[in-house]
Enzyme design. Sequence first.
Site, PDB file in Angstrom:
ATOM      1  N   ASP A  88       0.832  -1.207   0.000  1.00 10.28           N
ATOM      2  CA  ASP A  88       0.000   0.000   0.000  1.00 10.28           C
ATOM      3  C   ASP A  88       0.863   1.252   0.000  1.00 10.28           C
ATOM      4  O   ASP A  88       1.918   1.292   0.640  1.00 10.28           O
ATOM      5  CB  ASP A  88      -0.892  -0.021   1.253  1.00 10.28           C
ATOM      6  CG  ASP A  88      -2.002   1.009   1.185  1.00 10.28           C
ATOM      7  OD1 ASP A  88      -2.321   1.485   0.072  1.00 10.28           O
ATOM      8  OD2 ASP A  88      -2.562   1.341   2.242  1.00 10.28           O
ATOM      9  N   HIS A 147       2.901   3.527  -9.182  1.00  8.92           N
ATOM     10  CA  HIS A 147       2.711   2.090  -9.362  1.00  8.92           C
ATOM     11  C   HIS A 147       3.946   1.448  -9.998  1.00  8.92           C
ATOM     12  O   HIS A 147       4.326   0.321  -9.647  1.00  8.92           O
ATOM     13  CB  HIS A 147       1.479   1.825 -10.233  1.00  8.92           C
ATOM     14  CG  HIS A 147       0.185   2.206  -9.579  1.00  8.92           C
ATOM     15  ND1 HIS A 147      -0.143   1.828  -8.289  1.00  8.92           N
ATOM     16  CD2 HIS A 147      -0.871   2.940 -10.031  1.00  8.92           C
ATOM     17  CE1 HIS A 147      -1.344   2.295  -7.987  1.00  8.92           C
ATOM     18  NE2 HIS A 147      -1.795   2.975  -9.023  1.00  8.92           N
ATOM     19  N   LEU A 199      11.532 -20.630  -3.572  1.00 13.75           N
ATOM     20  CA  LEU A 199      10.519 -19.749  -2.990  1.00 13.75           C
ATOM     21  C   LEU A 199       9.284 -19.839  -3.863  1.00 13.75           C
ATOM     22  O   LEU A 199       9.394 -19.906  -5.092  1.00 13.75           O
ATOM     23  CB  LEU A 199      11.020 -18.294  -2.948  1.00 13.75           C
ATOM     24  CG  LEU A 199       9.993 -17.209  -2.598  1.00 13.75           C
ATOM     25  CD1 LEU A 199       9.640 -17.289  -1.103  1.00 13.75           C
ATOM     26  CD2 LEU A 199      10.520 -15.820  -2.940  1.00 13.75           C
TER      27      LEU A 199
END
Length: 246
Positions: free
Chosen positions: A25, A42, A136
Site C-alpha cells: 500500500d 505504481h 521460494l
Amino acid sequence: MVLSAPTTETAEGVSGPRHVAIIMDGNGRWAERRLISRSMGHKRGAEAVKAAIEGAVETGVDFLTLYAFSSENWNRPVEEVKDLMGLLKNYLNKEVETLHKQGIRLRVIGDRTKLASDIRSRIEWAEKMTENNSRLTLIIALSYGSRDEMVEAVRTIAESVAAGRERLADITESRINNALYTHDIPDPDLIIRTSGEQRLSNFLLWQAAYSEFLFLDVLWPDFSRQHFIDAVDIYLDRDRRFGARP
C-alpha cells in the site's frame, strides 16, 4: 538481482516465518508527495517487489504472497486500471524467466475471469514454466477478494452436498480450507501492511486467523530488502501461543 543463500534460523536456532504476506500500500501517496502521476507510483512500486523477494530468499521464507490487485480495485478510474494491467503484463513478460532461473515458483490467486485473455494465458504459461521450482513460491493475489473467495468455496461445497456427493456432517474447517484458492499453501505466519494503514482490506481473512500483523509507516515504493529482514526479526521476538495459556 542477486539472491544470497537463505537463512532459515536465527543464531539461537528459532525458526523464522514460513509464509509472509504483504499488503503493498502507498503507491498513490508516494507519487502525490512527489507531484508525479499515480502511474509512476505504481511503476516504482513494482520495483519494490524485487526487494521483497530478495528479503524472503535471504530469510529463508518458503512462501511470499503479495496483494497486487484487489477485487475492489476494478472500481478505480479506467486509466489507472489500464496502467496497473500494463505493469502486470510487463512483469509477466520480463521477469518470469528471471524468477525461473532463480528457482522461484510463481502462483496467482484470484478471480481470473475478469482479466484479459492475453493476461490469463501469460499467467498460465508462467505457472507452468515455474511449477517445479522450490526455492521460494511467489504468490500474486490478483483480482482477489477474500470474501469472494469464501463465497465461492461455500457455493462449491453446497453444490456438492445438493448433488449428494457430500453430507452436511462433512463440512468441517478442513473442508472449507480445501475449497479456497490457498488450499495447498500454509496460512501466513506474518502479514505486513505498508503505508501506515492498519486494516486487512479483504485480504486472506480466513487464512489470517493466527497470523502476526506488522503495520509499517513506509510507503510501498520505499520498501526495501532491509525492511523485510527487520520485519522477520520483529516476528521472531513475538510469542505465538495460538490461544494457549502462557
